[in-house]
Design a protein around this motif. Structure first.
Motif, PDB file in Angstrom:
ATOM      1  N   LEU A  74     -66.281  44.928  -9.429  1.00 45.08           N
ATOM      2  CA  LEU A  74     -66.326  46.219  -9.984  1.00 45.08           C
ATOM      3  C   LEU A  74     -65.010  46.682 -10.908  1.00 45.08           C
ATOM      4  CD1 LEU A  74     -68.010  48.972  -9.674  1.00 45.08           C
ATOM      5  CD2 LEU A  74     -66.308  49.548  -7.929  1.00 45.08           C
ATOM      6  N   PHE A  75     -64.168  46.019 -10.753  1.00 44.13           N
ATOM      7  CA  PHE A  75     -62.682  46.135 -11.571  1.00 44.13           C
ATOM      8  C   PHE A  75     -62.672  45.285 -12.846  1.00 44.13           C
ATOM      9  CE2 PHE A  75     -61.921  48.253  -7.783  1.00 44.13           C
ATOM     10  CZ  PHE A  75     -60.886  49.330  -7.913  1.00 44.13           C
ATOM     11  N   CYS A  76     -64.005  44.681 -13.384  1.00 43.12           N
ATOM     12  CA  CYS A  76     -63.899  43.624 -14.279  1.00 43.12           C
ATOM     13  C   CYS A  76     -63.475  44.271 -15.770  1.00 43.12           C
ATOM     14  CB  CYS A  76     -65.526  43.245 -14.468  1.00 43.12           C
ATOM     15  SG  CYS A  76     -66.641  44.363 -14.956  1.00 43.12           S
ATOM     16  N   LEU A  77     -63.958  45.365 -15.999  1.00 48.32           N
ATOM     17  CA  LEU A  77     -63.280  45.900 -17.463  1.00 48.32           C
ATOM     18  C   LEU A  77     -61.995  46.418 -17.415  1.00 48.32           C
ATOM     19  CD1 LEU A  77     -65.965  48.580 -18.341  1.00 48.32           C
ATOM     20  CD2 LEU A  77     -65.514  46.518 -19.156  1.00 48.32           C
ATOM     21  N   LEU A  78     -61.233  46.594 -16.236  1.00 46.58           N
ATOM     22  CA  LEU A  78     -59.644  46.824 -15.944  1.00 46.58           C
ATOM     23  C   LEU A  78     -59.030  45.540 -16.252  1.00 46.58           C
ATOM     24  CD1 LEU A  78     -59.520  49.523 -13.602  1.00 46.58           C
ATOM     25  CD2 LEU A  78     -58.448  49.654 -15.513  1.00 46.58           C
ATOM     26  N   LYS A  79     -59.722  44.495 -15.631  1.00 46.70           N
ATOM     27  CA  LYS A  79     -59.078  43.090 -15.735  1.00 46.70           C
ATOM     28  C   LYS A  79     -59.123  42.679 -16.811  1.00 46.70           C
ATOM     29  CE  LYS A  79     -60.103  42.146 -10.706  1.00 46.70           C
ATOM     30  NZ  LYS A  79     -60.940  41.314  -9.766  1.00 46.70           N
ATOM     31  N   LYS A  84     -55.189  39.280 -16.166  1.00 42.09           N
ATOM     32  CA  LYS A  84     -54.865  39.167 -14.748  1.00 42.09           C
ATOM     33  C   LYS A  84     -53.685  39.652 -14.330  1.00 42.09           C
ATOM     34  CE  LYS A  84     -55.548  35.611 -11.207  1.00 42.09           C
ATOM     35  NZ  LYS A  84     -54.466  35.778 -10.300  1.00 42.09           N
ATOM     36  N   GLY A  85     -52.409  39.052 -14.839  1.00 35.81           N
ATOM     37  CA  GLY A  85     -51.115  39.536 -14.604  1.00 35.81           C
ATOM     38  C   GLY A  85     -50.845  41.088 -14.642  1.00 35.81           C
ATOM     39  N   GLY A  86     -51.205  41.395 -15.818  1.00 38.81           N
ATOM     40  CA  GLY A  86     -51.043  42.753 -16.087  1.00 38.81           C
ATOM     41  C   GLY A  86     -51.793  43.795 -15.109  1.00 38.81           C
ATOM     42  N   PHE A  87     -52.976  43.279 -14.849  1.00 42.44           N
ATOM     43  CA  PHE A  87     -53.824  43.987 -13.839  1.00 42.44           C
ATOM     44  C   PHE A  87     -53.307  44.110 -12.617  1.00 42.44           C
ATOM     45  CE2 PHE A  87     -57.023  43.983 -10.577  1.00 42.44           C
ATOM     46  CZ  PHE A  87     -57.675  45.346 -10.859  1.00 42.44           C
ATOM     47  N   GLU A  88     -52.553  43.164 -12.016  1.00 38.34           N
ATOM     48  CA  GLU A  88     -51.929  42.974 -10.838  1.00 38.34           C
ATOM     49  C   GLU A  88     -50.796  44.051 -10.748  1.00 38.34           C
ATOM     50  OE1 GLU A  88     -51.066  39.160 -10.028  1.00 38.34           O
ATOM     51  OE2 GLU A  88     -53.288  38.364  -9.378  1.00 38.34           O
TER      52      GLU A  88
END
Length: 294
Positions: A74-79, A84-88
């Motif tokens: 569900l969080f594909c657009l945010l990722k 990857k690192g920025g999303f975390e």
């Protein structure tokens, strides 16, 4: 609500969440995780999103939120947006998992954490519920009724609370026909003429029947557990139908609304009554849904 050409003004709604801290219960559920994703996507300047989840400790709560919420597709657009690192890092800054449960007074949180939340939270979204139509009466009462009571008690301690949004169900209105007005339940109101709903009495009844089932079974082992479960499920259906509702879920959700109406005082409250919820239409993932039951 702000209307533009007959629709909600999305920009103003997104703007409302800027700098706000939000407590969400039921975030691992279908609606809950959609709400978390949407807020993070349309308003990255939200201050904090606190997610109350059932877990043994803070580490377990973090693991559960990752596995059941932020690591889902569900969080594909945010990722994609953050990498990857920025999303975390983004999630770590914005999302705070809390190990607790609405069935406990103070949500099972310790005093320092409770005080911190009370001073910071602007919005509470109560999406926690057991949605099993034929749930045990004691469990349905704990989550769908007492959970509302405890959350309302906490809301009254929040210094800057702007709103408590409670997610109910349209089917709290029962199996009636014709025009059914959107209005709050009155204290003691039922769907069957000649009956009066005393919530405290129902809580006592559930406790008394459970104790009696335990006493009758003695040391019954696994069979005892099955008998107790069956007895409590039958009690829920019996009480629901006595007052005019079709099942334990819609009955206890109506009771939760009723209790919130009695207890909220000066707290600004919104009760949301969705009907049948299906898959996502567009963003972030067209057609996404959680499980065949949804």
């Amino acid at each position: 609500m702000v209307m533009v050409d007959g629709s909600l003004d999305a920009e103003k709604i997104a703007g409302y969440f800027k700098g706000k801290s939000i407590l969400i219960t039921g975030a691992t559920g279908f609606l809950g995780k959609i709400l978390v994703e949407k807020i993070l996507r349309v308003q990255p300047d939200v201050r904090r999103i606190y997610l109350l989840v059932r877990a043994m400790d803070a580490h377990s709560a973090k693991q559960r939120v990752e596995a059941e919420v932020t690591d889902t597709e569900l969080f594909c657009l945010l990722k994609e947006k953050h990498g990857k690192g920025g999303f975390e890092l983004f999630v770590e800054e914005k999302v705070v998992p809390l190990a607790g449960d609405v069935v406990f007074e103070n949500m099972g949180l310790d005093a320092p954490r409770l005080e911190e939340l009370a001073n910071e939270v602007d919005i509470i979204v109560n999406g926690a519920a057991t949605t099993n139509f034929y749930e045990r009466y004691d469990i349905a009462l704990d989550v769908n009724v007492m959970g509302v009571k405890y959350l309302c008690q906490f809301a009254k301690k929040c210094a800057n609370l702007k709103m408590l949004l409670h997610v109910s169900t349209a089917f709290a209105a029962g199996d009636r026909e014709g025009l059914i007005m959107e209005r709050p339940f009155k204290k003691g109101e039922t769907l069957r003429e000649g009956t009066y709903l005393d919530i405290d009495a129902e809580l006592r009844l559930a406790g008394d029947v459970k104790k009696e089932l335990e006493r009758q079974d003695g040391g019954g082992g696994g069979d005892k557990t099955k008998r107790e479960r069956k007895g409590m499920k039958e009690l829920g259906l019996e009480r629901s139908r006595h007052f005019g509702w079709s099942n334990t879920y819609v009955f206890t959700k109506a009771m939760g609304e009723m209790l919130l109406g009695q207890l909220h005082g000066a707290i600004p409250v919104v009760i949301l009554r969705p009907s049948i919820i299906t898959s996502i239409l567009r963003d972030p993932l067209p057609g996404w849904m959680q499980g065949t039951r949804t």
